[in-house]
Design an enzyme around this catalytic site. Structure first.
Site, PDB file in Angstrom:
ATOM      1  N   HIS A  83     -10.513   6.974   1.693  1.00 13.56           N
ATOM      2  CA  HIS A  83      -9.162   6.889   1.128  1.00 13.56           C
ATOM      3  C   HIS A  83      -9.109   5.810   0.055  1.00 13.56           C
ATOM      4  CE1 HIS A  83      -9.342   3.800   4.258  1.00 13.56           C
ATOM      5  NE2 HIS A  83      -8.496   3.120   3.496  1.00 13.56           N
TER       6      HIS A  83
ATOM      7  N   ASP B  33       0.787  -1.247   0.000  1.00 18.18           N
ATOM      8  CA  ASP B  33       0.000   0.000   0.000  1.00 18.18           C
ATOM      9  C   ASP B  33       0.819   1.299   0.000  1.00 18.18           C
ATOM     10  OD1 ASP B  33      -1.857  -2.002   0.359  1.00 18.18           O
ATOM     11  OD2 ASP B  33      -2.771  -1.170   2.166  1.00 18.18           O
TER      12      ASP B  33
ATOM     13  N   LYS C 256      -6.973  -5.085  -2.626  1.00 20.84           N
ATOM     14  CA  LYS C 256      -7.654  -5.511  -1.396  1.00 20.84           C
ATOM     15  C   LYS C 256      -8.641  -4.446  -0.943  1.00 20.84           C
ATOM     16  CE  LYS C 256      -3.960  -3.919   1.721  1.00 20.84           C
ATOM     17  NZ  LYS C 256      -4.803  -3.078   2.579  1.00 20.84           N
TER      18      LYS C 256
ATOM     19  N   CYS D 236      -1.810  -2.513   7.892  1.00 21.15           N
ATOM     20  CA  CYS D 236      -1.800  -3.452   6.754  1.00 21.15           C
ATOM     21  C   CYS D 236      -0.521  -4.272   6.666  1.00 21.15           C
ATOM     22  CB  CYS D 236      -2.061  -2.685   5.462  1.00 21.15           C
ATOM     23  SG  CYS D 236      -3.742  -2.017   5.467  1.00 21.15           S
TER      24      CYS D 236
ATOM     25  N   HIS E 105     -10.729   0.706  -2.643  1.00 25.38           N
ATOM     26  CA  HIS E 105     -12.081   0.705  -2.086  1.00 25.38           C
ATOM     27  C   HIS E 105     -13.123   1.315  -3.019  1.00 25.38           C
ATOM     28  CE1 HIS E 105     -10.398  -0.461   1.716  1.00 25.38           C
ATOM     29  NE2 HIS E 105      -9.815   0.697   1.965  1.00 25.38           N
TER      30      HIS E 105
ATOM     31  N   ASP F 257      -4.602  -0.876  -1.738  1.00 23.20           N
ATOM     32  CA  ASP F 257      -5.887  -0.679  -1.071  1.00 23.20           C
ATOM     33  C   ASP F 257      -6.814  -0.078  -2.126  1.00 23.20           C
ATOM     34  OD1 ASP F 257      -7.004  -1.126   1.463  1.00 23.20           O
ATOM     35  OD2 ASP F 257      -6.894   0.991   2.021  1.00 23.20           O
TER      36      ASP F 257
HETATM   37 ZN   LIG Z   1      -8.359   1.076   3.400  1.00 20.17          ZN
END
Ligand SMILES: [Zn+2]
Ligand SMILES: [Ca+2]
Ligand SMILES: [Ca+2]
Length: 360
Positions: free
Chosen positions: A205, A110, A238, A283, A157, A155
């Protein structure tokens, strides 16, 4: 920490796979360390073998006697206080082999804009860390170390993700949620959909497709097609499901869904994961713990991580060591990947996992 080993680097020549797999090599090894010629290794002879195996350029690492004894007893299947050829053969393939033939991946967790300069910048977290500081350290590893594989986790989302404070009113809180009103950033809640998992609420984020979700512009992205070292490259996304967060690059926080990472690493035969990135105490720590659970040898690069909270980073590092991870500095990576530097801690973790599953 190390002492000159009287046997030099006995095992160096066995870093040839054909020679290693030749059964006569095990006979030669037994002969070499069997100083009293009784066709077996007693504890002292076994200790000398370990000192030669776990060394850095011929300098042995100190290994606690309790650990030597634990391994000795485990591999002494017939419990006669000696390691015979057939028992050494077992040790040869279970412990010596992964020590001499690791397959190494660098796993970069990340290293994305939002954690460095964006909405969830570590500079605004208790640690006040500057994530950009690790970029040249990671780039140097990418440039100089012959890893088999470079893996990047991202990351990633959807905008309606349950980890965002901005979305807290869009879902039903569970009866057992520790906080139900006046919820602020960094508070933890429990949603009805996942009654067994605490969800920390972060600022929005790494929303898919945004600049904040991009890897830091200066981070080297290896192209497998043109890489002069012939390394393979893995990207793993992820946190892609709206209702459940994923700190680990292997599993979501409920361990209901697995990412592609383990499968991709398995296909490449990776045994050793050198882990760095952001955030050390979230993470990176979760990914490292899952990697240990999946029986990877985990090497955590301490100067290659930045995190949310300094005390928690320390706590997580202790937890990782207690679970078999090795903490090192980036300057140590080159010799370890080149197998000039072979650490007993990694083999001991392998031994413990064998002992747990009782696979003799
Ligand atoms: Zn996150
Ligand atoms: Ca002997
Ligand atoms: Ca025996």
């Amino acid at each position: 920490m190390t002492e000159q080993n009287e046997n030099g680097d006995f095992f160096l020549k066995y870093r040839n796979e054909t020679l290693f797999n030749d059964k006569n090599s095990i006979v030669q090894c037994l002969k070499y360390f069997d100083k009293d010629n009784d066709q077996s290794l007693d504890l002292n002879e076994f200790e000398q073998l370990l000192k030669s195996l776990f060394s850095h350029n011929g300098n042995s690492y100190q290994i606690e006697m309790a650990k030597i004894k634990a391994m000795f007893d485990f591999f002494d299947s017939n419990k006669d206080g000696k390691i015979q050829l057939i028992e050494l053969e077992n040790f040869w393939f279970k412990i010596i082999k992964p020590t001499l033939f690791p397959k190494n991946a660098l796993l970069i967790v990340d290293v994305q804009n939002d954690f460095i300069t964006g909405t969830l910048s570590l500079t605004n977290c208790p640690s006040k860390h500057n994530g950009a500081e690790i970029v040249p350290i990671i780039n140097n590893l990418i440039d100089t170390v012959p890893f088999e594989t470079i893996a990047y986790s991202i990351d990633w989302h959807p905008a309606d993700h349950s980890s965002f404070i901005e979305n807290v009113n869009n879902r039903k809180l569970a009866e057992n949620s520790p906080i139900k009103e006046n919820i602020k950033t960094f508070d933890s809640v429990i949603y009805e959909a996942y009654p067994n998992v605490l969800q920390i609420l972060w600022p929005a984020h790494c929303i898919q497709g945004t600049n904040g979700a991009k890897l830091h512009a200066d981070l080297k992205q290896v192209d497998a097609k043109t890489d002069s070292l012939g390394r393979s490259v893995i990207y793993v996304y992820k946190g892609c499901l709206s209702d459940i967060d994923s700190y680990s690059a292997f599993f979501d926080n409920c361990r209901l869904n697995e990412t592609s990472l383990h499968n991709d690493l398995k296909k490449l035969g990776i045994t050793d994961l050198y882990i760095c990135g952001i955030a050390a105490d979230v993470c990176v720590a979760y990914t490292s713990m899952d990697a240990l659970g999946l029986n990877y040898r985990v090497i955590y690069i301490q100067d290659g991580v930045r995190g949310v909270d300094s005390d928690n980073i320390k706590k997580q590092e202790i937890n990782l060591v207690n679970n078999g991870a090795l903490l090192i500095k980036s300057k140590d990576v080159y010799d370890m990947v080149g197998c000039k530097d072979r650490r007993p801690e990694l083999a001991y973790a392998t031994f413990l996992s064998l002992a747990r599953s009782n696979k003799v």
